[in-house]
Design a protein around this motif. Structure first.
Motif, short mmCIF file in Angstrom:
data_model
loop_
_atom_site.label_atom_id
_atom_site.label_comp_id
_atom_site.label_asym_id
_atom_site.label_seq_id
_atom_site.Cartn_x
_atom_site.Cartn_y
_atom_site.Cartn_z
N LYS A 102 -4.11 -5.10 -18.25
CA LYS A 102 -3.91 -3.90 -19.07
C LYS A 102 -3.70 -2.71 -18.15
CE LYS A 102 -6.67 -5.33 -23.02
NZ LYS A 102 -7.66 -4.91 -24.00
N PHE A 103 -2.56 -2.06 -18.30
CA PHE A 103 -2.28 -0.86 -17.52
C PHE A 103 -3.08 0.30 -18.10
CE2 PHE A 103 1.35 -3.53 -16.73
CZ PHE A 103 1.64 -3.30 -15.39
N LEU A 104 -3.80 1.02 -17.25
CA LEU A 104 -4.56 2.18 -17.69
C LEU A 104 -3.85 3.48 -17.32
CD1 LEU A 104 -8.13 0.93 -16.69
CD2 LEU A 104 -6.97 0.75 -18.92
N ASP A 105 -3.26 3.54 -16.12
CA ASP A 105 -2.54 4.72 -15.69
C ASP A 105 -1.65 4.35 -14.50
OD1 ASP A 105 -2.12 7.63 -15.94
OD2 ASP A 105 -2.95 7.68 -13.92
N ILE A 106 -0.47 4.92 -14.47
CA ILE A 106 0.44 4.68 -13.35
C ILE A 106 1.12 5.99 -12.98
CG2 ILE A 106 2.45 3.42 -12.50
CD1 ILE A 106 1.86 1.31 -14.67
N SER A 107 1.11 6.28 -11.67
CA SER A 107 1.82 7.43 -11.12
C SER A 107 2.84 6.90 -10.12
CB SER A 107 0.85 8.37 -10.41
OG SER A 107 -0.20 8.74 -11.26
N GLU A 108 3.45 7.81 -9.38
CA GLU A 108 4.44 7.37 -8.40
C GLU A 108 3.85 6.47 -7.33
OE1 GLU A 108 7.43 10.02 -6.66
OE2 GLU A 108 6.80 11.46 -8.20
N LYS A 109 2.65 6.77 -6.89
CA LYS A 109 2.05 6.05 -5.75
C LYS A 109 0.69 5.43 -6.05
CE LYS A 109 4.86 7.10 -2.21
NZ LYS A 109 5.31 6.16 -1.22
N THR A 110 0.15 5.65 -7.24
CA THR A 110 -1.16 5.10 -7.57
C THR A 110 -1.13 4.51 -8.97
OG1 THR A 110 -1.97 7.22 -8.43
CG2 THR A 110 -2.41 6.73 -6.10
#
Length: 148
Positions: A102-110
């Motif tokens: 389950k994806f919780l949060d995604i940024s460019e590098k984290t």
């Protein structure tokens, strides 16, 4: 107006759990799957591929003698050794192991995700370095905390 506000809230939430690219999403998920699948079918190379060399995995544990909780830590090196030996006899997992990412949060590098795998829940932080997504932190627990 109410519909526009709801749309903006939904769109903002969607944005916060979508990677920069579809390739990022696939690579993040693959790192989590490499981590658990390397234990299903013993494969230290697969585990090493998923982990940053300075990864730390933590959980809480209970000292039965004192009744006090404390934090246990595991390193990348220990996890690679675990992947080589933990399920050597093939008796540690069901025939079809559970592995839900389950994806919780995604940024460019984290990125932050939750892996639900049979008896465990793993919260993971990943970092993208030199184009590769690696697990850098893991906080886990048993589904049944009495096992700690």
């Amino acid at each position: 107006m109410k519909h526009i506000i709801l749309y903006l809230i939904f769109f903002s939430a969607y944005q916060s759990v979508s990677a920069q690219t579809k390739q990022d999403s696939l690579a993040i998920k693959q790192a989590a799957l490499d981590y658990i699948e390397s234990q299903h079918q013993p494969n230290p190379v697969q585990m090493e591929r998923a982990l940053h060399p300075r990864m730390v995995k933590r959980t809480f544990w209970n000292d039965k003698a004192t009744g006090k909780d404390y934090v246990r830590e595991t390193s990348t090196e220990s996890m690679v050794l675990l992947a080589e030996s933990y399920n050597k006899k093939g008796d540690k997992f069901p025939a079809v192991p559970k592995k839900e990412v389950k994806f919780l949060d995604i940024s460019e590098k984290t990125a932050s995700l939750k892996l639900i795998a049979d008896e465990w829940i793993d919260y993971m932080h990943l970092v993208k370095l030199n184009g590769a997504w690696k697990i850098i932190n893991v906080l886990w627990q048993y589904n049944d905390i009495k096992q700690h």
